[in-house]
Design an enzyme around this catalytic site. Structure first.
Site, PDB file in Angstrom:
ATOM      1  N   ARG A 223      67.723  14.751   0.072  1.00 16.30           N
ATOM      2  CA  ARG A 223      67.651  13.534   0.888  1.00 16.30           C
ATOM      3  C   ARG A 223      67.250  13.865   2.319  1.00 16.30           C
ATOM      4  NH1 ARG A 223      72.694  10.179   1.433  1.00 16.30           N
ATOM      5  NH2 ARG A 223      73.606  12.216   1.767  1.00 16.30           N
TER       6      ARG A 223
ATOM      7  N   SER B  67      74.271  23.042   0.798  1.00 18.77           N
ATOM      8  CA  SER B  67      75.558  23.136   0.084  1.00 18.77           C
ATOM      9  C   SER B  67      75.648  24.365  -0.815  1.00 18.77           C
ATOM     10  CB  SER B  67      75.778  21.876  -0.730  1.00 18.77           C
ATOM     11  OG  SER B  67      75.636  20.759   0.102  1.00 18.77           O
TER      12      SER B  67
ATOM     13  N   ASP C 151      78.149  20.922   2.773  1.00 20.84           N
ATOM     14  CA  ASP C 151      78.498  19.520   2.480  1.00 20.84           C
ATOM     15  C   ASP C 151      79.997  19.264   2.631  1.00 20.84           C
ATOM     16  OD1 ASP C 151      79.073  21.112   0.289  1.00 20.84           O
ATOM     17  OD2 ASP C 151      78.453  19.650  -1.207  1.00 20.84           O
TER      18      ASP C 151
END
Length: 900
Positions: free
Chosen positions: A522, A586, A640
């Site tokens: 994203r 992440s 994350d």
């Protein structure tokens, strides 16, 4: 004139549909806990939970009490792939002194008959399981226990009502055990109706309704457990013995009962009871015909008005007479012969009229039986949520078998009343005795199956003591990761993030955020406003990362990321702006500062080459330079988990822990600088990214790893690594379930022992299916549909087992996650030196958010293992996007403060 007498016995389809609706209402009443006490249709749970599946085998005994004769059977069930069985029986009379004597005499008589049968068949020295068909209404609390509610069918034995009939039979058998060397184990108490369904169910697996139309009448069917309030549990199905003979005992059928029905009832052994049975069963139809003929004769409509002794004698006209007189093919000769034998000397007109009476009486019986059966079939179809249903009804009983027209009439009316059901009527050849043996065989199969399943799943059931050990081991590993001399060898790496503060509300501005952590990538534009109108606005676009890029070269991966960023900047019209950027990455990184992150190792299916040991921020900057279209100010590289903590910290200053429970599993928390030996300085706090997924890579939790965990690990992209994550994260739980299902299928406990091609496919059982299957709102039918989507053709029993496996695996995951988190909150409490700690944990991840039970079990485990910590769980709103922007904003704020 004859028709005037019979007018009220003729029932139109509208009336039958009304009877069907009334019976359905009575069924619902009987199933409800609050309404059952006043229900006439008792809907008794039989504790028969499964139909035969063809894998039953062995030798069984059965005894059958309920009709005009007592029967003993030996049933051999062969596991030869042909579902064949062999039945040998012996019939014994049931004299009046037994059927209307006392209980001890009755059960001693049954034991004597069984002993005689075993001697005849040379079975005395064998230990055999026994099924007891007891065709009277009983309240059961388990399969091998039943308290008699009331006698029916001319039985009136003293001292048996309100007692457990299995205990009485066992006592009678015990008397014979020592002296005659017999050893019989009563495993199941079965109603004859249930026995009929099970007998037919052995030959036709669609059979889920049993019907008796003989001396008595009754029906049973397989009901969804979630509708049976009287029994604990919602999973699967159970056979319900409706005891429909009592339908109408509360007056619900008074408008349909004629003066003859009332007279018959008053003269019966049990006035006011079993009123529906008295309108249907063969025990009463002959008497009903007698009462009609008597009144017609008295009024001069038959036999020249001469009332013979036969017409005045109760029980003189029997069902066998009625059936014989209805054999229309033989004209009136049968009728004339029977009436003459009864000293009635009929004319031809008398014979026609009597034949007409018999037809109308038996036709009404078939009509009423069809209406109640149609109500059951309609309920079954609604339970299954089908527009059209195929099913089989197993039938037994003299009236159905011997009456010349009854079966045809019944079938025709049922099909007319429920046109959406394609019904096959299957005659029970071996009767309720074989059925009792089949129930016993199924019970034995299920007991053996349960034992194997329990043994398979036992390693997943973690005791409180085991969870405390996991918590303590996690605490030890956390300490190793923080200390300079042990950090290099520590499995839990405790990576410093250089995030030294949480949001204070003064953050503001426009920020870009990148989020790489799974199969999607994203790019976000985040606008943060401070002050009274404090808010965070986000705009984002999602891009897929194809497998060939996930597992290609590092350069290809970062070029793809930059391509996605370029698309987004153009889409938002901000290509020229040099915005501060936070990069949520992440994967385990060793950071030397907030904007430097060296990849320790890939997880979650990524395997891009030339990345491990490299600075991911540098790789991103290089890729931006190669494209040469825009420039960005990369301020922070963020895990994350840290983003999740920061997002929740923006709402709640007490949030100092971030937890991800999704595709992967990880935790971060604010640690006192004085405890972080690998970073200079003792003042303040810094967020530590634990990377706890690698907990156990040194073998410290091998004692709780199962063979299935090992199989999943060996088949993964990174064998021997991230062992704790492989037991707790969404990416692997479905695969653990698949391995267990394969093993259970190999043991013959699932899917009829056949491993389908789809079950062999790694990764087919995604964790989202666990969440769907374990949903409390999901009926087993829907579970079966999910399994069918996966190419797994399952029975109802299979669905229950699959649901249980999913539950055990996800519960263990939540408990292990809770044990790890308990170690962290306890450490925080000790750091602060308080008796009781109040703390908030920010949580993100699909497993926590979407799984129906994971979050509850996690919270319960933390509470149990860290009793001095009051932990609030706060769901993160987009930690990896919004969180990255907030970290970037906090870093900018702290940087500006430092400069000033």
């Amino acid at each position: 004139q004859v028709d005037r007498y019979l007018y009220h016995l003729r029932l139109s389809d509208d009336v039958l549909l009304d009877v069907m609706a009334r019976f359905q209402a009575e069924m619902v009443k009987g199933l409800g806990r609050d309404t059952n006490p006043t229900a006439t249709v008792k809907m008794l749970p039989s504790f028969v939970r499964s139909l035969p599946d063809g894998s039953e085998k062995g030798d069984f005994l059965a005894v059958d009490l309920g009709g005009s004769q007592f029967r003993a059977h030996q049933v051999k069930v062969f596991d030869d792939g042909k579902q064949s069985s062999q039945l040998e029986s012996k019939f014994y009379p049931t004299p009046k002194e037994v059927t209307q004597g006392n209980g001890t005499e009755l059960f001693d008589y049954i034991a004597d008959c069984l002993l005689d049968f075993m001697e005849t068949k040379n079975l005395k020295h064998k230990k055999l399981p026994l099924g007891f068909t007891f065709s009277f209404p009983c309240k059961q609390t388990k399969l091998e226990e039943g308290v008699l509610l009331a006698w029916t069918k001319h039985f009136k034995v003293r001292g048996v009502q309100d007692t457990d009939v299995v205990t009485s039979l066992r006592k009678a058998l015990q008397k014979h055990k020592a002296s005659f060397d017999i050893d019989v184990d009563v495993l199941a108490l079965v109603n004859d109706t249930v026995g009929t369904m099970m007998t037919c169910g052995y030959d036709d697996q669609r059979c889920e309704v049993g019907l008796i139309i003989g001396t008595g009448t009754n029906a049973c069917y397989m009901e969804e457990m979630r509708h049976i309030d009287l029994v604990e549990g919602d999973e699967g199905r159970m056979c319900i013995n409706t005891e429909w003979g009592a339908f109408g005992d509360d007056g619900a059928l008074d408008d349909l009962r004629t003066e003859f029905d009332r007279e018959l009832d008053l003269g019966s052994l049990n006035p006011g009871k079993q009123l529906f049975e008295k309108m249907i069963s063969s025990l009463y139809l002959g008497e009903l015909v007698r009462l009609i003929l008597l009144k017609m004769t008295k009024e001069g409509l038959l036999f020249n008005g001469k009332v013979s002794t036969a017409l005045l004698t109760k029980g003189k006209i029997e069902m066998k007479h009625v059936s014989a007189m209805e054999k229309c093919k033989e004209g009136l000769s049968n009728t004339k012969e029977i009436l003459t034998e009864l000293s009635l000397f009929p004319s031809e007109e008398d014979c026609v009229a009597v034949q007409h009476v018999c037809t109308i009486v038996s036709f009404r019986s078939a009509n009423l039986c069809a209406a109640a059966l149609a109500a059951i079939l309609s309920r079954l179809r609604e339970n299954k949520k089908l527009l059209r249903m195929r099913t089989t009804v197993g039938i037994d009983g003299g009236l159905y078998k011997t009456h010349p027209q009854y079966a045809k009439r019944l079938h025709k009316v049922v099909r007319r009343l429920v046109p959406t059901c394609d019904v096959r009527f299957l005659l029970s050849v071996s009767g309720s005795g074989k059925g009792a043996a089949m129930v016993t065989a199924v019970a034995r199969r299920l007991a053996a199956q349960r034992s194997h399943i329990n043994a398979t799943l036992a390693p997943f059931l973690l005791s409180l003591g085991t969870l405390r050990e996991v918590r303590d081991k996690m605490r030890t590993e956390l300490e190793y990761g923080l200390k300079r001399e042990t950090q290099a060898k520590a499995t839990v790496k405790m990576l410093p993030t250089y995030v030294c503060g949480t949001p204070d509300g003064t953050e503001k501005g426009k920020f870009l955020a990148l989020d790489l952590g799974g199969t999607n990538f994203r790019v976000l534009l985040v606008k943060i406003k401070s002050g009274r109108r404090r808010s965070v606005q986000m705009y984002n676009k999602i891009f897929a990362i194809p497998l060939e890029i996930m597992q290609g070269t590092g350069e290809e991966l970062f070029d793809h990321i930059v391509q996605c960023i370029a698309d987004f900047l153009e889409y938002m019209g901000i290509k020229g702006a040099r915005l501060p950027l936070g990069f949520t990455f992440s994967f385990p990184c060793r950071q030397a500062s907030i904007d430097k992150g060296t990849l320790v190792g890939w997880t979650k299916g990524f395997k891009a080459t030339d990345c491990e040991g490299e600075d991911v921020v540098d790789m991103l900057r290089e890729a931006i330079r190669r494209r040469n279209e825009f420039d960005l100010d990369i301020v922070a590289v963020v895990n994350d988990t840290v983003g999740t903590m920061m997002t929740c910290g923006y709402e709640d200053p007490n949030c100092e822990i971030g937890l991800i429970a999704g595709t992967g599993s990880n935790v971060c928390y604010m640690e006192d600088m004085k405890n972080i030996e690998i970073v200079e300085g003792n003042e303040g706090k810094m967020c530590i990214n634990t990377e706890w997924g690698a907990f156990g890579d040194n073998g410290c939790i091998d004692d709780i790893r199962t063979q299935y965990d090992k199989e999943v690990d060996e088949g993964s992209l990174n064998p021997g690594k991230q062992r704790y994550e492989k037991m707790t994260s969404g990416m692997y739980l479905g695969e653990i379930v698949r391995q267990i299902l394969i093993d259970l299928t190999k043991q013959g406990l699932l899917f009829r022992g056949r491993i389908s091609e789809s079950l062999r496919k790694r990764g087919i059982f995604e964790t989202k299916f666990l969440s769907q299957i374990e949903s409390d709102r999901l009926a087993l039918l829907q579970v079966r549909r999910i399994l069918q989507q996966l190419g797994l053709d399952s029975t109802c029993e299979d669905s229950i087992i699959v649901k249980e496996v999913c539950g055990v695996v996800s519960r263990r995951a939540a408990q292990l996650c809770g044990a790890g988190l308990a170690a962290i909150v306890e450490k925080k409490r000790e750091n602060q030196g308080v008796e009781r700690l109040q703390i908030t944990v920010g949580v993100d991840g699909t497993l926590y958010k979407l799984h129906p039970h994971f979050s509850r079990v996690l919270r319960e485990t933390v509470k149990e293992l860290a009793p001095q910590c009051d932990v609030t769980f706060m769901l993160s709103e987009d930690g990896s996007g919004k969180g990255a922007a907030l970290i970037t904003a906090v870093a900018k704020r702290l940087h500006n403060v430092g400069q000033k």
